[in-house]
Each structure stands twice: as structure tokens, then as C-alpha cells.
Design a protein around this motif. Structure first.
Motif, mmCIF file in Angstrom:
data_model
loop_
_atom_site.group_PDB
_atom_site.id
_atom_site.type_symbol
_atom_site.label_atom_id
_atom_site.label_comp_id
_atom_site.label_asym_id
_atom_site.label_seq_id
_atom_site.Cartn_x
_atom_site.Cartn_y
_atom_site.Cartn_z
ATOM 1 N N LEU A 86 -5.106 0.082 -1.974
ATOM 2 C CA LEU A 86 -5.810 0.802 -1.150
ATOM 3 C C LEU A 86 -6.900 0.033 -0.318
ATOM 4 C CD1 LEU A 86 -6.112 3.358 -4.049
ATOM 5 C CD2 LEU A 86 -4.841 3.644 -2.017
ATOM 6 N N ILE B 103 -0.552 8.419 -1.577
ATOM 7 C CA ILE B 103 -1.929 7.974 -1.976
ATOM 8 C C ILE B 103 -2.513 8.381 -3.086
ATOM 9 C CG2 ILE B 103 -4.188 7.818 -0.900
ATOM 10 C CD1 ILE B 103 -2.988 7.824 2.008
ATOM 11 N N PRO C 70 -5.464 5.632 3.645
ATOM 12 C CA PRO C 70 -6.272 6.015 2.302
ATOM 13 C C PRO C 70 -8.103 6.391 2.931
ATOM 14 C CG PRO C 70 -5.175 3.825 1.935
ATOM 15 C CD PRO C 70 -4.775 4.462 3.481
ATOM 16 N N GLN D 162 0.786 -1.254 0.146
ATOM 17 C CA GLN D 162 0.096 -0.047 -0.075
ATOM 18 C C GLN D 162 0.773 1.217 -0.052
ATOM 19 O OE1 GLN D 162 -1.999 1.147 3.784
ATOM 20 N NE2 GLN D 162 -1.355 -0.803 4.297
#
Length: 444
Positions: A305, A251, A325, A45
Motif C-alpha cells: 500500500l 484495497i 490507496p 499492490q
């Protein structure tokens, strides 16, 4: 492994796995003859430290690939994917080809890459790859070479690839990493605050680095006040900025590469913080058929995510949006009209109403089907069918937290009416109230 740099606390097993695969493939090529290089793809991630990880693995292998190590960036300066032809040009320039000698056609560039690498032992590191097309035509034909890729999404169509997924640091590993950044004395002086910081940073190295950077610049400050600010979701991403990068930018790079429906689903999932959910909730949020919602959901999973928290089972797979996220999505949702948040909650509650009514029909042969003015649209049948396909025993137990969150957010207007209707539809199932369905008077 003894002597492992502190920055790789918790990642030594993954580094060993990647190194062994790359060297074993190269050794096999030396024995059986040349074969295509089999790449290692590193996933994780945003903030998991993929770029630092592949750089570290390349450093480990510097003696195994003595002819060259190439480091290629697969994103352009604006954060968009570089075209495969541009990736090929970057490789050729890294190999020493003058810019004006780089062929114009992509096919010629790909052929030149293979020709330059054919008789050499080279490790090619390609960072921030977003799709197979960026690299599949550029893989060296010689198995004596190796390719190490950090990717922003799962590259399922890359033949022969070995995938290594970086997991968040465990609480103990996170504390060890934080100690390496701040010094053990500072962490031991405030152990509870340090543990909370690791949890709030999701065990992500980039987030922990950003957190530590604020404290190293203020050695006289205690850790606890910063941790208390970090516990506020609206402050998390601003506090976790790190130089020109930081969690929000990391992100955002992954978010912007998603198709529209996946971006919309990610934003709307912010109304259900920390809740695991089934695919029917994604369908309700998007007001879309289940198949379309599952495709959007898979895009979020592939981008690391959203995580899959449970596979199979009577109620099907369960999903959860990762914590940071989630904060990013909440910021996006707050930045849009407030009606977007209300619409998302109404869609979830509409799905719950349909499920409760379908459960009534299955249990008693009939259900209240009176119209409800607050429903955004009537796609309730397909939502209820999906949620109940494994049978009524599972319809509440698996998603009870999402219901509690949705009810708790239903304060007034159409949301309050929706909450009343949902709880009323559950009255024929008194055992559910014993399991924790909020009393309607408290929920609205």
C-alpha cells in the motif's frame, strides 16, 4: 514473447521469471532426488492483477505438471484469512478426497496433503495468502511439485521462496493494455485522454479494466468527460468499480487485514496527498515513538500500500502512499469526524515546529521554546531528533512538499495559528524561503 495475451502486456518478463524458477526447481529435483518444493510468491499492490497473473503462469506450465493443477483460495467468503486447517481441507478436496474423509486434526490434514502429492507432478496455486502459517506446513515434500502463491503481504518467513513483484504498467504498456480493451481506434482518437486515464489509474490492470468497462458499455461516448471525472479524487473509487469487485474492494481487503495502528496511519497519511515522507512524519501522525511508527509503516510497505521511493541516503528511507490507496484513505478520513483531519495536520505541523526549533538550537545555540496551545501533545523532541539526525542540510529539502501541503491545508483556527508559528520558526533560515516555503499570508 510472441503470442502473449493482451491482458499480460508489461508482465511477460515477470511471467517468464516465475515460470523458469518453478520449472528449474522441479528439474533439479529430478536430477538430485526429492527435495521440498520451493514456492514462488507473487506480490503487488491491490489491482496489480496477481490472481490473473498466477492463473496465466499456471496455464503456461500445464505441460510441465501433467498430473494436476490445483487452485486454492486462501480467503474466506467474508474476506478474512482462511485458517491453515481449512486451506489444507480445500487442497484435499481438490485432490478428490470426499469431504467426510478429510481428517479433523490439522496435523493429519497436512500429512495427507504431502502423502497425496509425494509421487506426483502437481502445480498448487494458492491465491490471496496473507501469512506464512496458511501454507508453510502444506508445502509438498516432493520437489517434483511446485507451489505458486499470490500474496497480500510480503511472506518474509517462507523458506526458499522466490518473490516476483508485479509493477504497475508503464505509460506505453498502459496504453497498449487500454487499446486491447477498447480497440486501438478509440484510443488513437483521444490520445491525451487515454494517457491521462492510464496515469489516473496508476497503471493498474484492474483499474484500467474498470475504466474501460464504463466506455465499452457506452460506445457513443467520448473518453474525455470520464477522465475529467476520474481526476476528482472523491470520484475515483466509485468510477473504478468493476462488477462485484473493483479497486475499492481490492484495497479494502488489504486494509482490513492490517493491525489497528497501521490502519490509522494509512488514514492519516491522506492529509499529505502525493507527498514522499520520512518515518518521522509517521511518528508525528501517530503521536508515537519512532520505533512504533516504523513498525506500522513497514506493515503498509509489506501490504504493497506504501512504496519505498528512496533507500538509505543522508535523510534515511523515503515513503509514499500509492495513489488509489491514497484516495481510499481520504474517503475513510472524510467518513470520520472532521476533527481527525485537523488533528493529523496539527501533528504534522507540530513536528515541523519541533524540527525548526531544533535546527535553531543546532545553528545558534538557542531557540524560542514558548508554549503553543495548539500542539496536541508534546512529543516534539523525539520527532525533531529523528528528522535532524543526518544534519540540518537535509531537514527541509527532503520533506518540503509535505510542509507545503500542511501549510496549504491550514485555513483557520488552531491550524492557522500552527502555520504562523511554523513559518515564524523558520525565519532564521532565509534561504529556505528562497527554496519555496510559502509566504505565510498565502499559506493560511
Amino acid at each position: 514473447m510472441a503470442g502473449e495475451p493482451s491482458a499480460y502486456v508489461g508482465q511477460t518478463d515477470a511471467a517468464t521469471e516465475a515460470s523458469q524458477f518453478l520449472t528449474a526447481a522441479s528439474a533439479l529435483a529430478a536430477v538430485v532426488g526429492s527435495s521440498s518444493a520451493r514456492p514462488v510468491v507473487v506480490l503487488g499492490q491491490p489491482g496489480a492483477g496477481k490472481t490473473a497473473f498466477v492463473t496465466h503462469v499456471a496455464h503456461r506450465l500445464r505441460d510441465r505438471f501433467p498430473d494436476a493443477q490445483l487452485y486454492i483460495e486462501a480467503l474466506s467468503d467474508n474476506g478474512q484469512p482462511a485458517a491453515p486447517a481449512e486451506v489444507a481441507a480445500r487442497i484435499l478436496r481438490s485432490l478428490g478426497m470426499p469431504p467426510d474423509a478429510v481428517p479433523a486434526a490439522f496435523s493429519e490434514r497436512a500429512a495427507a496433503v504431502r502423502a497425496h502429492l509425494a509421487a506426483r507432478r502437481v502445480l498448487v496455486v494458492v491465491d490471496d495468502v496473507v501469512d506464512e502459517e496458511q501454507v508453510c506446513a502444506l508445502l509438498p515434500a516432493s520437489g517434483h511439485c511446485a507451489v505458486l502463491i499470490s500474496a497480500r503481504r510480503r511472506l518474509a518467513m517462507l523458506d526458499g521462496a522466490e518473490t516476483v513483484e508485479l509493477r504497475p504498467l508503464s505509460p506505453a504498456q498502459g496504453l497498449a493494455f487500454l487499446s486491447s480493451l477498447l480497440g486501438p481506434q478509440r484510443v488513437m482518437a483521444e490520445p491525451a485522454a487515454a494517457e491521462a486515464a492510464v496515469a489516473l489509474c496508476g497503471g493498474l490492470p484492474l483499474a484500467l479494466r474498470a475504466f474501460a468497462s464504463r466506455l465499452t458499455a457506452r460506445p457513443h461516448r467520448a473518453m474525455r468527460p470520464l477522465v475529467e471525472r476520474l481526476a476528482d479524487r472523491s470520484e475515483q473509487l466509485p468510477l473504478l468499480a468493476f462488477g462485484a469487485t473493483g479497486m475499492a474492494r481490492s484495497i479494502d481487503l488489504s486494509y482490513r487485514l492490517l493491525p489497528d495502528d497501521a490502519r490509522r496511519l494509512m488514514r492519516m497519511l491522506a492529509v499529505l496527498p502525493a507527498a514522499a515522507f520520512g518515518s518521522w512524519i509517521a511518528a508525528a501522525l501517530l503521536d508515537a515513538p519512532l520505533e512504533d511508527a516504523e513498525e506500522a509503516l513497514q506493515r503498509l510497505v509489506d501490504a504493497c500500500l506504501v512504496e519505498v521511493t528512496a533507500y538509505g541516503g543522508p535523510a534515511g528511507p523515503r515513503y509514499r502512499l500509492h495513489d488509489l490507496p491514497q484516495a481510499f484513505a481520504a474517503d475513510l478520513l472524510r467518513g470520520r469526524e472532521a476533527l481527525d483531519q485537523e488533528e493529523a495536520l496539527l501533528r504534522v505541523l507540530g513536528g515541523w515546529l519541533a524540527i525548526a526549533q531544533e535546527a535553531q538550537r543546532q545553528a545558534f545555540g538557542a531557540a524560542d521554546q514558548s508554549p503553543h496551545a495548539w500542539l496536541p501533545r508534546d512529543r516534539r523532541g523525539s520527532v525533531a531528533t529523528d528528522a535532524l539526525r543526518s544534519g540540518p542540510p537535509y531537514w527541509y529539502a527532503e520533506d518540503r512538499r509535505s510542509l507545503s501541503i500542511a501549510l496549504a491545508g491550514a485555513h483557520d483556527g488552531a491550524l492557522a495559528a500552527a502555520a504562523r508559528d511554523v513559518v515564524e520558526a523558520m525565519r532564521p533560515f532565509p534561504h529556505l524561503h528562497d527554496q519555496g516555503v510559502p509566504d505565510v499570508a498565502r499559506a493560511i
